[in-house]
Design a protein around this motif. Sequence first.
Motif, PDB file in Angstrom:
ATOM      1  N   SER A  12      29.669  42.405  38.281  1.00  0.00           N
ATOM      2  CA  SER A  12      29.291  42.952  39.585  1.00  0.00           C
ATOM      3  C   SER A  12      28.024  43.780  39.527  1.00  0.00           C
ATOM      4  N   GLY A  17      27.743  41.577  45.272  1.00  0.00           N
ATOM      5  CA  GLY A  17      28.747  40.940  46.130  1.00  0.00           C
ATOM      6  C   GLY A  17      29.185  39.587  45.619  1.00  0.00           C
ATOM      7  N   TYR A  18      28.280  38.877  44.983  1.00  0.00           N
ATOM      8  CA  TYR A  18      28.638  37.571  44.433  1.00  0.00           C
ATOM      9  C   TYR A  18      29.567  37.716  43.236  1.00  0.00           C
ATOM     10  N   ALA A  20      31.989  39.862  43.157  1.00  0.00           N
ATOM     11  CA  ALA A  20      33.305  39.967  43.791  1.00  0.00           C
ATOM     12  C   ALA A  20      33.813  38.594  44.221  1.00  0.00           C
ATOM     13  N   LEU A  21      32.932  37.796  44.771  1.00  0.00           N
ATOM     14  CA  LEU A  21      33.320  36.447  45.185  1.00  0.00           C
ATOM     15  C   LEU A  21      33.729  35.609  43.980  1.00  0.00           C
ATOM     16  N   LEU A  22      32.978  35.700  42.907  1.00  0.00           N
ATOM     17  CA  LEU A  22      33.311  34.986  41.679  1.00  0.00           C
ATOM     18  C   LEU A  22      34.659  35.441  41.142  1.00  0.00           C
ATOM     19  N   THR A  23      34.903  36.728  41.173  1.00  0.00           N
ATOM     20  CA  THR A  23      36.156  37.278  40.687  1.00  0.00           C
ATOM     21  C   THR A  23      37.339  36.775  41.490  1.00  0.00           C
ATOM     22  N   ARG A  24      37.241  36.836  42.792  1.00  0.00           N
ATOM     23  CA  ARG A  24      38.357  36.401  43.640  1.00  0.00           C
ATOM     24  C   ARG A  24      38.597  34.906  43.488  1.00  0.00           C
ATOM     25  N   SER A  25      37.539  34.128  43.370  1.00  0.00           N
ATOM     26  CA  SER A  25      37.690  32.683  43.186  1.00  0.00           C
ATOM     27  C   SER A  25      38.365  32.376  41.857  1.00  0.00           C
ATOM     28  N   TRP A  26      37.923  33.048  40.798  1.00  0.00           N
ATOM     29  CA  TRP A  26      38.521  32.842  39.487  1.00  0.00           C
ATOM     30  C   TRP A  26      39.992  33.222  39.499  1.00  0.00           C
ATOM     31  N   VAL A  73      39.230  44.154  42.802  1.00  0.00           N
ATOM     32  CA  VAL A  73      38.295  44.533  43.870  1.00  0.00           C
ATOM     33  C   VAL A  73      37.681  45.895  43.559  1.00  0.00           C
ATOM     34  N   CYS A  76      35.049  45.505  40.987  1.00  0.00           N
ATOM     35  CA  CYS A  76      33.803  45.012  41.601  1.00  0.00           C
ATOM     36  C   CYS A  76      33.046  46.148  42.272  1.00  0.00           C
TER      37      CYS A  76
END
Length: 131
Positions: A12, A17-18, A20-26, A73, A76
């Motif tokens: 992060s 912000g990306y 966080a998106l990568l984390t949630r997707s993973w 979260v 992140c």
Amino acid sequence: NLAVSFTISLVSVGFRGYGALLTRSWSACFWGLVLTTMILRGLSQSDLDAPVFIGISAIALMPHLITEALAYVLSCLSGVYAAERVFSGSQKAIGVNSHSMLVKLVMATFFFVIMGAAFEAFFLPRILALL
């Protein structure tokens, strides 16, 4: 989970912000695989109907999933705050003292990681034993 949280914070810092998106997707992909495997293996060994088995499994895992998601979260956010402080050169980030905010975010991350581990170690086995 602490190692994952630390890695998420580092990602992060660079991607903000990306990250966080990568984390949630993973995390979503990982838990989708775990839940599918658990349900497929458990259904063949259980006498319960499929909807009941899936419902109890979901209830058993929800406290852990929620606390883990909150920890990730917060990881992140701590990475984003750290990046804001380093790259802006300012002591203020988004209107608050970034050092105290960063400390609070890290402490909250540790709290939720420990809570998630407690749910995983104590609550989850007891509920799954009912299946």
